[in-house]
Design a protein around this motif. Sequence first.
Motif, mmCIF file in Angstrom:
data_model
loop_
_atom_site.group_PDB
_atom_site.id
_atom_site.type_symbol
_atom_site.label_atom_id
_atom_site.label_comp_id
_atom_site.label_asym_id
_atom_site.label_seq_id
_atom_site.Cartn_x
_atom_site.Cartn_y
_atom_site.Cartn_z
ATOM 1 N N GLN A 120 -41.826 18.605 40.091
ATOM 2 C CA GLN A 120 -40.566 18.019 39.655
ATOM 3 C C GLN A 120 -40.782 16.533 39.377
ATOM 4 O O GLN A 120 -41.511 15.858 40.090
ATOM 5 C CB GLN A 120 -39.503 18.196 40.727
ATOM 6 C CG GLN A 120 -38.124 17.745 40.309
ATOM 7 C CD GLN A 120 -37.069 18.068 41.359
ATOM 8 O OE1 GLN A 120 -37.401 18.507 42.460
ATOM 9 N NE2 GLN A 120 -35.823 17.858 41.029
ATOM 10 N N VAL A 121 -40.154 16.049 38.335
ATOM 11 C CA VAL A 121 -40.291 14.658 37.946
ATOM 12 C C VAL A 121 -38.910 14.005 37.942
ATOM 13 O O VAL A 121 -37.921 14.621 37.563
ATOM 14 C CB VAL A 121 -40.982 14.542 36.561
ATOM 15 C CG1 VAL A 121 -40.175 15.221 35.479
ATOM 16 C CG2 VAL A 121 -41.256 13.096 36.223
ATOM 17 N N HIS A 122 -38.860 12.769 38.417
ATOM 18 C CA HIS A 122 -37.614 12.013 38.448
ATOM 19 C C HIS A 122 -37.596 11.070 37.254
ATOM 20 O O HIS A 122 -38.561 10.327 37.030
ATOM 21 C CB HIS A 122 -37.523 11.224 39.746
ATOM 22 C CG HIS A 122 -36.280 10.394 39.869
ATOM 23 N ND1 HIS A 122 -35.022 10.951 39.936
ATOM 24 C CD2 HIS A 122 -36.098 9.055 39.933
ATOM 25 C CE1 HIS A 122 -34.122 9.996 40.047
ATOM 26 N NE2 HIS A 122 -34.743 8.821 40.041
ATOM 27 N N ASP B 129 -44.405 12.499 39.352
ATOM 28 C CA ASP B 129 -45.473 13.267 38.732
ATOM 29 C C ASP B 129 -45.876 12.548 37.456
ATOM 30 O O ASP B 129 -45.080 11.809 36.870
ATOM 31 C CB ASP B 129 -45.012 14.691 38.407
ATOM 32 C CG ASP B 129 -46.162 15.651 38.196
ATOM 33 O OD1 ASP B 129 -45.896 16.856 37.952
ATOM 34 O OD2 ASP B 129 -47.336 15.212 38.241
ATOM 35 N N TYR C 131 -46.397 17.465 30.314
ATOM 36 C CA TYR C 131 -44.980 17.680 30.100
ATOM 37 C C TYR C 131 -44.615 17.433 28.636
ATOM 38 O O TYR C 131 -45.374 16.848 27.874
ATOM 39 C CB TYR C 131 -44.146 16.704 30.939
ATOM 40 C CG TYR C 131 -44.033 17.053 32.399
ATOM 41 C CD1 TYR C 131 -44.957 16.578 33.317
ATOM 42 C CD2 TYR C 131 -42.973 17.824 32.868
ATOM 43 C CE1 TYR C 131 -44.838 16.870 34.668
ATOM 44 C CE2 TYR C 131 -42.844 18.116 34.215
ATOM 45 C CZ TYR C 131 -43.777 17.635 35.114
ATOM 46 O OH TYR C 131 -43.660 17.916 36.448
ATOM 47 N N TYR D 292 -35.541 22.394 29.254
ATOM 48 C CA TYR D 292 -35.901 21.282 30.127
ATOM 49 C C TYR D 292 -35.358 21.486 31.531
ATOM 50 O O TYR D 292 -34.251 21.992 31.724
ATOM 51 C CB TYR D 292 -35.393 19.970 29.528
ATOM 52 C CG TYR D 292 -36.075 19.641 28.224
ATOM 53 C CD1 TYR D 292 -35.616 20.166 27.021
ATOM 54 C CD2 TYR D 292 -37.209 18.836 28.193
ATOM 55 C CE1 TYR D 292 -36.256 19.903 25.824
ATOM 56 C CE2 TYR D 292 -37.853 18.551 26.998
ATOM 57 C CZ TYR D 292 -37.375 19.088 25.822
ATOM 58 O OH TYR D 292 -38.019 18.816 24.636
ATOM 59 N N ASP D 293 -36.145 21.070 32.498
ATOM 60 C CA ASP D 293 -35.798 21.303 33.898
ATOM 61 C C ASP D 293 -35.264 20.066 34.609
ATOM 62 O O ASP D 293 -34.411 20.175 35.483
ATOM 63 C CB ASP D 293 -37.038 21.793 34.664
ATOM 64 C CG ASP D 293 -37.611 23.059 34.069
ATOM 65 O OD1 ASP D 293 -38.820 23.100 33.790
ATOM 66 O OD2 ASP D 293 -36.822 24.015 33.877
ATOM 67 N N ASP D 294 -35.791 18.902 34.265
ATOM 68 C CA ASP D 294 -35.434 17.674 34.974
ATOM 69 C C ASP D 294 -34.774 16.697 34.001
ATOM 70 O O ASP D 294 -35.305 16.458 32.919
ATOM 71 C CB ASP D 294 -36.685 17.031 35.590
ATOM 72 C CG ASP D 294 -37.379 17.966 36.554
ATOM 73 O OD1 ASP D 294 -38.585 18.224 36.373
ATOM 74 O OD2 ASP D 294 -36.709 18.456 37.475
ATOM 75 N N TRP D 295 -33.671 16.124 34.438
ATOM 76 C CA TRP D 295 -32.867 15.261 33.576
ATOM 77 C C TRP D 295 -32.609 13.918 34.245
ATOM 78 O O TRP D 295 -32.475 13.828 35.478
ATOM 79 C CB TRP D 295 -31.513 15.925 33.289
ATOM 80 C CG TRP D 295 -31.632 17.133 32.436
ATOM 81 C CD1 TRP D 295 -32.047 18.380 32.816
ATOM 82 C CD2 TRP D 295 -31.349 17.223 31.037
ATOM 83 N NE1 TRP D 295 -32.034 19.236 31.745
ATOM 84 C CE2 TRP D 295 -31.606 18.552 30.638
ATOM 85 C CE3 TRP D 295 -30.899 16.315 30.077
ATOM 86 C CZ2 TRP D 295 -31.429 18.992 29.318
ATOM 87 C CZ3 TRP D 295 -30.720 16.750 28.778
ATOM 88 C CH2 TRP D 295 -30.978 18.067 28.405
#
Length: 122
Positions: A1-3, A27, A32, A109-112
């Motif tokens: 997971q990326v912030h 990450d 990505y 997309y998974d992380d926003w």
Amino acid sequence: QVHLVESGGGLVQPGGSLTLSCAASGDTLTGYAIGWFRQAPGKEREGISCISFMTGNTFYADSVKGRFTIVSDVAKNTVYLQMNSLKPEDTAVYYCAAGARATLMGASYDDWGQGTQVTVSS
């Protein structure tokens, strides 16, 4: 997971320019894809640009093609959206997102990020 954290939004006159930043932590962005999306009041979210860190391929929506440029900086783990010739209809909250595949579809997309407001007005 990326912030992800967006920055660089603000008020700009029509015809002006802004550069948005999408800084990642947690990450490395290699492997990505990063997409830029926007949502104006009362409108659906629109995918406007994306980039694959693996291939370097970039994609643009017709609404921004020729005016916006997506740029990646691997060393800074950051993606930029350079916006030129801004129009009032570009006014929206702009979001970046991370996923496995470079598409203009938000569902990929998974992380926003939390979004940054861009207002184009005289």
